[in-house]
Design an enzyme around this catalytic site. Structure first.
Site, short mmCIF file in Angstrom:
data_model
loop_
_atom_site.label_atom_id
_atom_site.label_comp_id
_atom_site.label_asym_id
_atom_site.label_seq_id
_atom_site.Cartn_x
_atom_site.Cartn_y
_atom_site.Cartn_z
N GLU A 92 0.71 -1.21 -0.01
CA GLU A 92 -0.15 -0.04 0.01
C GLU A 92 0.75 1.21 0.12
OE1 GLU A 92 -3.43 0.28 -0.18
OE2 GLU A 92 -4.02 -1.61 -0.33
N GLU A 123 6.84 -21.73 8.05
CA GLU A 123 7.18 -21.26 8.53
C GLU A 123 8.69 -21.60 9.78
OE1 GLU A 123 4.80 -22.07 12.65
OE2 GLU A 123 3.45 -21.12 11.36
#
Length: 289
Positions: A92, A123
């Site tokens: 953004e 992960e």
């Protein structure tokens, strides 16, 4: 069924713990269920507020590092929900503040495909974290922002440890105290949201707190770097008609000109809002001389 035991806004404990009061959550009526979930989210704002001094220090350090070099990058790192929230914040910054894409990097467990499809096993891969750091050449000019609700995710902990060894500024956000991720970073942001209403579902309160904290951190950094003028996003990229109208209104509000003049100036300046403001104000000063 209605559940008489209304949840308190804050329940302390590890994010993975299962609070007894929500043991039969699936049997509650929909209204009580929704109220419980909402109350669980309510802790997020308070958790972020408690971190404001730590966030302020992180903003100051990150702004200084990024301002020191035109090649300094913001590097976001994480796995699962935390990684996706991190990437959302980063992407953004281009359209909102004109932050260059080449000054952005994302280190996500499982790679970019993990954004649309969960790669939960990734992960645990510390070696992949080191490969990602090598591939992106993270170094002393960079600011690494790493997130993990548990604060123990191996991929993310490895990113922070190795990025710090490479000289990068490291900022970590986690929702559990006294965890390796927070201990490994120069700036530790503890978002202590406690247990989740739905045990272990850290996309809820923990994720909401992370999203708020990321919004505060990145926005304050961009303001510090001069990306805001008179309270407006003057480096925003007006890439569609809606944003061009917003840009024209912004120019008109700041300069006091009409929207037609603002639109004409925006076009003349190649959709550069900051330049258009200066263009209008220059014309206005010239007319008054």
């Amino acid at each position: 069924m209605s559940h008489p035991d209304a949840p308190s806004p804050r329940v302390t404990g590890d994010t993975e713990a299962a609070p007894p009061r929500f043991r039969d959550l699936e049997t509650w009526n929909r209204g009580d269920l929704l109220a419980a979930l909402l109350d669980g989210q309510a802790v997020s704002l308070a958790a972020v507020r408690a971190t404001l001094p730590a966030l302020e220090a992180a903003v100051e350090a990150a702004s200084a590092r990024l301002a020191a070099s035109g090649e300094a990058r913001l590097v976001y790192a994480g796995a699962g929900t935390s990684g996706r929230l991190a990437m959302l914040d980063g992407v953004e910054l281009g359209p909102t503040f004109g932050w260059p894409f080449e000054r952005m990097a994302f280190l996500l467990a499982g790679g970019s495909q993990s954004v649309a499809r969960a790669q939960e096993g990734a992960e645990d891969d510390r070696a992949a974290a080191n490969r990602a750091l090598d591939d992106t050449a993270v170094g002393p000019a960079d600011v690494v922002v790493a997130l993990a609700a548990s604060g123990r995710t191996p991929f993310t902990c490895e990113v922070v440890a190795q990025a710090r060894r490479r000289g990068a500024l490291t900022i970590a956000m986690a929702n559990n105290p006294e965890t390796p991720l927070l201990a490994g970073a120069e700036h530790a942001i503890l978002l202590e949201t406690g247990v989740e209403v739905l045990a272990g579902s850290t996309r809820m309160a923990a994720g909401t707190a992370q999203k708020i904290a990321l919004n505060l951190l990145s926005t304050a950094v961009m303001v510090s770097l001069g990306k805001v003028f008179r309270g407006r996003m003057v480096d925003m990229r007006p890439t569609n008609e809606k944003l061009r109208r917003r840009a024209a209104r912004m120019i008109a509000d700041v300069t006091g000109c009409d929207e037609a003049t603002a639109t004409a100036s925006l076009t003349a300046c190649g959709d550069d809002i900051r330049a258009a403001i200066l263009h209008v104000e220059g014309d206005s000063n010239g007319a008054s001389d």
